[in-house]
Design a protein around this motif. Sequence first.
Motif, PDB file in Angstrom:
ATOM      1  N   THR A 265       1.917  -3.754 -13.045  1.00 19.61           N
ATOM      2  CA  THR A 265       0.717  -4.049 -12.257  1.00 19.61           C
ATOM      3  C   THR A 265      -0.414  -3.135 -12.733  1.00 19.61           C
ATOM      4  O   THR A 265      -0.192  -2.246 -13.545  1.00 19.61           O
ATOM      5  CB  THR A 265       0.936  -3.794 -10.742  1.00 19.61           C
ATOM      6  OG1 THR A 265       0.961  -2.369 -10.516  1.00 19.61           O
ATOM      7  CG2 THR A 265       2.231  -4.407 -10.236  1.00 19.61           C
ATOM      8  N   ASP A 266      -1.613  -3.357 -12.179  1.00 19.74           N
ATOM      9  CA  ASP A 266      -2.764  -2.524 -12.553  1.00 19.74           C
ATOM     10  C   ASP A 266      -2.756  -1.173 -11.849  1.00 19.74           C
ATOM     11  O   ASP A 266      -3.607  -0.329 -12.097  1.00 19.74           O
ATOM     12  CB  ASP A 266      -4.087  -3.239 -12.173  1.00 19.74           C
ATOM     13  CG  ASP A 266      -4.267  -4.506 -12.996  1.00 19.74           C
ATOM     14  OD1 ASP A 266      -3.638  -4.594 -14.068  1.00 19.74           O
ATOM     15  OD2 ASP A 266      -5.013  -5.396 -12.554  1.00 19.74           O
ATOM     16  N   THR A 267      -1.825  -1.002 -10.932  1.00 20.07           N
ATOM     17  CA  THR A 267      -1.754   0.253 -10.179  1.00 20.07           C
ATOM     18  C   THR A 267      -0.876   1.241 -10.938  1.00 20.07           C
ATOM     19  O   THR A 267       0.189   0.862 -11.425  1.00 20.07           O
ATOM     20  CB  THR A 267      -1.163  -0.025  -8.776  1.00 20.07           C
ATOM     21  OG1 THR A 267      -1.979  -1.009  -8.146  1.00 20.07           O
ATOM     22  CG2 THR A 267      -1.127   1.214  -7.914  1.00 20.07           C
TER      23      THR A 267
ATOM     24  N   ASN B 163       0.801  -1.228   0.000  1.00 22.06           N
ATOM     25  CA  ASN B 163       0.000   0.000   0.000  1.00 22.06           C
ATOM     26  C   ASN B 163       0.832   1.276   0.000  1.00 22.06           C
ATOM     27  O   ASN B 163       0.419   2.284  -0.564  1.00 22.06           O
ATOM     28  CB  ASN B 163      -0.987  -0.026   1.166  1.00 22.06           C
ATOM     29  CG  ASN B 163      -2.015  -1.132   0.962  1.00 22.06           C
ATOM     30  OD1 ASN B 163      -2.622  -1.234  -0.096  1.00 22.06           O
ATOM     31  ND2 ASN B 163      -2.186  -1.997   1.948  1.00 22.06           N
TER      32      ASN B 163
ATOM     33  N   LEU C  17      -1.302  -8.083  -5.233  1.00 30.41           N
ATOM     34  CA  LEU C  17      -1.463  -7.151  -6.363  1.00 30.41           C
ATOM     35  C   LEU C  17      -2.071  -7.863  -7.575  1.00 30.41           C
ATOM     36  O   LEU C  17      -1.944  -7.415  -8.710  1.00 30.41           O
ATOM     37  CB  LEU C  17      -0.115  -6.504  -6.725  1.00 30.41           C
ATOM     38  CG  LEU C  17       0.314  -5.368  -5.778  1.00 30.41           C
ATOM     39  CD1 LEU C  17       1.740  -4.941  -6.069  1.00 30.41           C
ATOM     40  CD2 LEU C  17      -0.627  -4.163  -5.877  1.00 30.41           C
TER      41      LEU C  17
ATOM     42  N   GLU D 124      -5.929  -6.581  -4.807  1.00 24.16           N
ATOM     43  CA  GLU D 124      -5.817  -5.136  -5.062  1.00 24.16           C
ATOM     44  C   GLU D 124      -5.172  -4.426  -3.877  1.00 24.16           C
ATOM     45  O   GLU D 124      -5.322  -4.849  -2.730  1.00 24.16           O
ATOM     46  CB  GLU D 124      -7.212  -4.530  -5.294  1.00 24.16           C
ATOM     47  CG  GLU D 124      -7.856  -4.967  -6.590  1.00 24.16           C
ATOM     48  CD  GLU D 124      -9.198  -4.265  -6.835  1.00 24.16           C
ATOM     49  OE1 GLU D 124      -9.806  -3.787  -5.854  1.00 24.16           O
ATOM     50  OE2 GLU D 124      -9.613  -4.203  -8.001  1.00 24.16           O
ATOM     51  N   SER D 125      -4.480  -3.329  -4.186  1.00 29.02           N
ATOM     52  CA  SER D 125      -4.016  -2.462  -3.100  1.00 29.02           C
ATOM     53  C   SER D 125      -5.232  -1.733  -2.556  1.00 29.02           C
ATOM     54  O   SER D 125      -6.273  -1.666  -3.216  1.00 29.02           O
ATOM     55  CB  SER D 125      -3.001  -1.449  -3.640  1.00 29.02           C
ATOM     56  OG  SER D 125      -3.692  -0.476  -4.423  1.00 29.02           O
TER      57      SER D 125
ATOM     58  N   VAL E  86       0.416   6.427  -6.997  1.00 26.16           N
ATOM     59  CA  VAL E  86      -0.718   7.338  -7.227  1.00 26.16           C
ATOM     60  C   VAL E  86      -0.269   8.795  -7.094  1.00 26.16           C
ATOM     61  O   VAL E  86      -0.790   9.692  -7.745  1.00 26.16           O
ATOM     62  CB  VAL E  86      -1.863   7.014  -6.221  1.00 26.16           C
ATOM     63  CG1 VAL E  86      -2.903   8.099  -6.183  1.00 26.16           C
ATOM     64  CG2 VAL E  86      -2.510   5.688  -6.600  1.00 26.16           C
TER      65      VAL E  86
ATOM     66  N   ALA F 168       1.817   1.428  -3.699  1.00 28.60           N
ATOM     67  CA  ALA F 168       0.685   1.880  -4.514  1.00 28.60           C
ATOM     68  C   ALA F 168       0.407   3.367  -4.292  1.00 28.60           C
ATOM     69  O   ALA F 168       0.117   4.118  -5.240  1.00 28.60           O
ATOM     70  CB  ALA F 168      -0.556   1.053  -4.176  1.00 28.60           C
ATOM     71  N   SER F 169       0.517   3.816  -3.035  1.00 31.73           N
ATOM     72  CA  SER F 169       0.260   5.228  -2.717  1.00 31.73           C
ATOM     73  C   SER F 169       1.312   6.137  -3.355  1.00 31.73           C
ATOM     74  O   SER F 169       0.988   7.205  -3.884  1.00 31.73           O
ATOM     75  CB  SER F 169       0.252   5.441  -1.202  1.00 31.73           C
ATOM     76  OG  SER F 169      -0.755   4.663  -0.601  1.00 31.73           O
TER      77      SER F 169
ATOM     78  N   ILE G 287      -5.652   1.319  -2.373  1.00 25.67           N
ATOM     79  CA  ILE G 287      -5.908   2.489  -3.225  1.00 25.67           C
ATOM     80  C   ILE G 287      -6.872   2.109  -4.359  1.00 25.67           C
ATOM     81  O   ILE G 287      -7.793   2.851  -4.686  1.00 25.67           O
ATOM     82  CB  ILE G 287      -4.578   3.037  -3.828  1.00 25.67           C
ATOM     83  CG1 ILE G 287      -3.564   3.322  -2.715  1.00 25.67           C
ATOM     84  CG2 ILE G 287      -4.810   4.264  -4.695  1.00 25.67           C
ATOM     85  CD1 ILE G 287      -3.955   4.395  -1.723  1.00 25.67           C
ATOM     86  N   ASN G 288      -6.650   0.924  -4.951  1.00 19.54           N
ATOM     87  CA  ASN G 288      -7.543   0.457  -6.018  1.00 19.54           C
ATOM     88  C   ASN G 288      -8.862  -0.054  -5.449  1.00 19.54           C
ATOM     89  O   ASN G 288      -9.909   0.069  -6.060  1.00 19.54           O
ATOM     90  CB  ASN G 288      -6.883  -0.689  -6.816  1.00 19.54           C
ATOM     91  CG  ASN G 288      -5.818  -0.171  -7.758  1.00 19.54           C
ATOM     92  OD1 ASN G 288      -5.308   0.931  -7.562  1.00 19.54           O
ATOM     93  ND2 ASN G 288      -5.460  -0.950  -8.766  1.00 19.54           N
TER      94      ASN G 288
END
Length: 254
Positions: free
Chosen positions: A77-79, A22, A49, A227-228, A29, A25-26, A230-231
């Motif tokens: 990844t999707d992030t 996380n 993830l 998912e993280s 973002v 991921a953050s 965030i997602n």
Amino acid sequence: MGKIIAIANQKGGVGKTTTSVNLAASLGVLEKKVLLIDADPQANATSGLGIDVETIEIGTYQLLEHTNTAKEAILKTDTPNLDIIASHIDLVAIEIELVDKDDREYMMRRSLIEIKDDYDFIIIDCAPSLGLLTLNALTASDAVIIPIQCEYFALEGLGKLLNTVKSVQKIHNPELDIEGLLLTMYDSRLRLSNQVVEEVQKHFNDMVFKTIIQRNVRLSEAPSFGESIINFDASSKGAINYLSLAKEVINKNS
């Protein structure tokens, strides 16, 4: 120049993988280019993830064995802005395989040289032990974040970990810094949680991140959806906490 940060604590269940996934991921973002390295044979950061661990052909194991380069091991990844070098259960064998190799503590460090400048941050999710895998991660890193859960035995084992960090600084990596201690699994309703926060802040004052990660149902649900946070639920308390931590890390390094 990328900064490599290991997330380490030899105790299990303190929020290492949750923090690795996380925080990475953050940071992504917040428009930083991030690589997450899963250096735990349990491969929870990988599955967290949404990557099927069984399909991994090139990952952290090959990186440490030097059979493949870091560039070959990187997966998208999707992030946003987040790549990963995945783990697989075969990583369990690496400690035995590296034991009689020269410079065995430097295998990860060497592998990451070619990609360090491609990222703003490289986050390493360490295994819950102080074995050769974690030693490789600490030797390769510029700094370490230590998650501490707000529970009764929180400070138990912390001294041992800080001694390990000291000996890595002395022998293998004089540049290694402590990025900060991160309080996790905080429940404001519990007197014990508040006591642990006070205790840790009193002992380590400036070393402790201002952000405290609160207990949050959405945070524990997110990995089962691959998912993280965030997602999974960007408005949840968990997402807000990790974005706040990411901003602290960015400010510290700007």
